[in-house]
Design an enzyme around this catalytic site. Structure first.
Site, mmCIF file in Angstrom:
data_model
loop_
_atom_site.group_PDB
_atom_site.id
_atom_site.type_symbol
_atom_site.label_atom_id
_atom_site.label_comp_id
_atom_site.label_asym_id
_atom_site.label_seq_id
_atom_site.Cartn_x
_atom_site.Cartn_y
_atom_site.Cartn_z
ATOM 1 N N HIS A 17 0.837 -1.203 0.000
ATOM 2 C CA HIS A 17 0.000 0.000 0.000
ATOM 3 C C HIS A 17 0.871 1.252 0.000
ATOM 4 C CE1 HIS A 17 -3.610 2.404 1.319
ATOM 5 N NE2 HIS A 17 -2.621 3.199 1.748
ATOM 6 N N GLU A 18 1.782 1.333 0.962
ATOM 7 C CA GLU A 18 2.632 2.520 1.056
ATOM 8 C C GLU A 18 3.602 2.613 -0.124
ATOM 9 O OE1 GLU A 18 1.713 4.698 3.000
ATOM 10 O OE2 GLU A 18 0.426 3.475 4.281
ATOM 11 N N HIS A 53 1.835 4.454 -2.859
ATOM 12 C CA HIS A 53 1.975 5.901 -2.682
ATOM 13 C C HIS A 53 3.354 6.357 -3.152
ATOM 14 C CE1 HIS A 53 -1.701 6.914 -0.674
ATOM 15 N NE2 HIS A 53 -1.474 6.170 0.397
#
Length: 722
Positions: free
Chosen positions: A487-488, A491
């Site tokens: 997820h990160e 980003h």
């Protein structure tokens, strides 16, 4: 104006002694590769003089725009304004990011001093009448602009209007004072959460009290105790420690103790946020009202994809209506399983859910963290993420030991594309410590831009709180933590692949309800056998993750998906409750499924919230959407940093909004292949590299060909069938 400066300053600011500017590493050009931050030289005493000097420079740059004798043009006003304060942006980005990742008491004192300084600078720009006059002149007369120029002009114009430029003199003064108060309160809120989190440790000295805990949890607890100079085993409120204890401990009394500690953080004592929640909500409402908006949510949502509170409430209801009964069915099923295995209470309590959920998943799918963790060595997971970025986008990551970092745990990588072009520096900070807040996030020390024909590539940071290596064991991730990493990293790719001329339009500078698309879509790969097969190896034997376990991961993907969805929607409901308060009328704060006995929950105006108090207000907001008992003393709001000291005020719904986008977007990868370069290049060209150079809805439709609907997520989670 430079949005990054104002965003960074939103919750924090500076203090301390002066030093020679020529010796200040924050004020001198870095000689490191790519101009990397000089973390080996930066000390706390450097921050105050750096802020003071950078603010002085930034104001001079604003004055130069205002005093330019030439007629206002896009270049001498709008583009110049976007670049103004670049040094201040660099200083602020380093300081505020380290406030989250490696803070100390001195830095927090600096933050309190800098807060009014930064707010005053913000007002110097946004309430600058001659500057606004030049912006207005360009806005009224500009023709023949390119797409990104037109976008920057429109966003600059709106930022002034939304920042109070059209207010009268008295209202401008009031607006400035309110903004300064708000910045200080949000700073204090974050400090209180960190202090309250660090204040609790459960020290166990009798090994019998560790019943149910796997070896890896005990080993980590022993290391924690050692680091805190305690005997035996220690459990704190950091994610790896708290989460593991709640899943595995058979000691219900100790689970309750841990749960209560976590869910009553900052509710009392010197670190209490009870009053701050109310005060922050009041200040935001006052600011919105003075700017001409009925509620803070009306103000905040105007610049997001949702556009208004009504659209958010309708969106939440579309997801909540089918999810709430499905979640209640999941809890009933769990209760029946627990009862059949000796559970004697009349209902599942919050401190029971994680424990029995893990037991049922193991029984139903024969899969648990203890089985999976040995296959997810952190280093292998990192390499796999890098490898995925290589397959999809042609990126390579090379560790650079010649570039200093801000903490020994941090590693920095040089990111290049397939042609060898430098794309970014990538800082990775994975392990918990007392100086770091909980959770996981991506940020940047510098964004991407092009100034006078010279490109600045970004410095991206990924921060998590994974279990540290212990003795003879490396850091091993749970499958949930692998998903968090991806997820990160999503980003991070959004920042790494940024392309554009203007800093405020590049990278993750997009609508809050669009920014989670690149991150949430990456989570899907954690459930794809084709990806897992590239790296999941037992850290001792080297054996590949067996196909049977891969199949179970996939089969268990939607286990308790409805419960998890309702929990996220509750956060969104609570966020909207705080930010749709009205000064003079009723405020709808939650509208549970019309299939429930309560058709619509309402609270009255701001005075009603003040009368109820923080905890009662929260209980009232959520009462129609609870699927397990609500505990009277527990409170989400007092440690809900996302909305009270982060950037998600009136925006927490965006996680689910983005999930709808990613569910629809990933279906194209599933159709064409999860490593299909045609799809990935389109995703890069239309989403990852574009920032907000165009309207986000246009960008999405260009990639996917249509608008997504909430049904896409409901079908993906198995809550409704296609």
């Amino acid at each position: 104006m430079n949005k990054r400066i104002l965003a960074a300053a939103g919750a924090f600011l500076c203090l301390l002694s002066s030093c020679n500017d020529n010796m200040n590493p924050l004020l001198t050009d870095s000689t490191l590769p790519y101009g990397a931050p000089q973390f080996d030289k930066i000390k706390t005493e450097h921050y105050l003089p750096a802020f003071e000097q950078a603010i002085t420079e930034a104001k001079a740059e604003i004055d130069a725009i205002v005093n330019n004798p030439d007629a206002p043009t896009f270049e001498n006003t709008i583009a110049a304004l976007d670049e103004a304060g670049s040094r201040l942006n660099d200083v602020a980005s380093i300081f505020y990011n380290l406030m989250e990742a490696d803070t100390n008491d001195q830095m927090q004192a600096v933050a309190e001093k800098v807060s009014p300084m930064m707010t005053e600078y913000s007002m110097y720009v946004s309430l600058n009448e001659p500057l606004f006059a030049r912006v207005k002149a360009v806005h009224e007369s500009a023709e023949g602009l390119e797409q990104d120029q037109a976008r920057l002009l429109e966003k600059t114009w709106k930022s002034f209007v939304r920042g109070g430029a059209n207010l009268g003199a008295e209202d401008k003064e009031t607006y400035s004072k309110l903004s300064e108060q708000l910045s200080l309160l949000t700073l204090q809120y974050g400090k209180n959460v960190l202090a309250a989190t660090n204040a609790f440790t459960m020290n166990i000295t009798d090994e019998a009290d560790l019943e149910g805990l796997p070896a890896f949890v005990r080993e980590a607890a022993a290391e924690t105790a050692k680091s805190k100079e305690m005997e035996g085993w220690a459990f704190d409120l950091s994610a790896p420690s708290y989460g593991a204890f709640m899943k595995y401990s058979t000691r219900r009394d100790l689970r309750q103790k841990m749960w209560m500690a976590y869910n009553t953080r900052a509710t009392e004592g010197e670190n209490s946020n009870i009053d701050l929640c109310r005060q922050i909500a009041e200040l935001r409402l006052k600011i919105a009202n003075i700017l001409g908006y009925e509620t803070y949510a009306d103000y905040a949502l105007e610049e997001r994809m949702a556009k208004n509170p009504q659209a958010v409430n309708e969106f939440i209801q579309k997801l909540l209506a089918p999810s709430l009964p499905a979640a209640k069915a999941e809890v009933k099923d769990l209760y029946e399983y627990a009862r059949s295995n000796g559970f004697e209470d009349t209902e599942i309590q919050p401190w029971d859910f994680g424990f029995w959920s893990e037991k049922l998943m193991d029984a139903r799918y024969s899969i648990n963290d203890e089985q999976l963790k040995p296959y997810f060595r952190l280093e292998n997971c990192i390499d796999a993420a890098f490898g995925m970025a290589g397959k999809l986008y042609g990126l390579t990551f090379e560790e650079r030991k010649d570039i200093p970092v801000y903490h020994p745990d941090v590693k920095v990588y040089d990111v290049k594309d397939a042609s060898g072009r430098h794309m970014a520096l990538f800082y990775a900070d994975f392990f918990p410590r007392a100086s770091k807040r909980g959770g996981a996030w991506m940020t940047e020390f510098r964004g991407q831009s092009i100034v006078n024909g010279v490109e600045k590539r970004p410095f991206i940071s990924l921060v998590t709180n994974f279990t540290k290596p212990t003795g003879d064991k490396p850091s091993l991730l749970t499958h949930d933590e692998l998903t968090t990493l991806l997820h990160e990293f999503g980003h991070s790719l959004h920042g790494i692949l940024a392309e554009g001329r203007y800093s405020s339009l590049t990278g993750t500078n997009v609508s809050r309800d669009f920014v989670e698309l690149p991150s949430q879509i990456m989570e899907n790969w954690a459930f794809e056998p084709e990806f897992l097969d590239t790296f999941a190896r037992h850290f001792e034997t080297g054996e590949a993750l067996p196909d049977t376990l891969v199949g179970k991961i996939v089969a268990a993907k939607n286990y308790h998906a409805a419960y998890a969805q309702v929990r996220q929607l509750q956060f969104g409901i609570l966020d909207m409750a705080w930010h749709t308060l009205k000064a003079d009328g009723a405020s709808m704060i939650g509208e549970p499924s019309r299939t429930t006995s309560s058709a619509t929950d309402r609270l009255n105006d701001l005075k009603t919230m003040q009368k109820l108090g923080t905890i009662a207000f929260e209980k009232e907001a959520l009462k129609g959407s609870n699927v397990i008992p609500s505990i009277p003393q527990a409170c989400i709001s007092t440690s809900f940093s996302h909305i009270f000291s982060g950037g998600y005020s009136a925006g927490y719904y965006s996680y689910k909004w983005s999930e709808v986008l990613e569910a629809d977007a990933f279906s194209l990868f599933k159709e064409k292949g999860i490593f299909n370069t045609e799809v990935s290049h389109s995703f890069r060209d239309n989403i990852l590299s574009k920032g907000c150079s165009e309207d986000e809805g246009v960008l999405y439709r260009r990639f996917r060909g249509h608008d997504p609907e909430p049904e896409a997520l409901l079908e993906k989670l198995g809550i409704v069938k296609d």
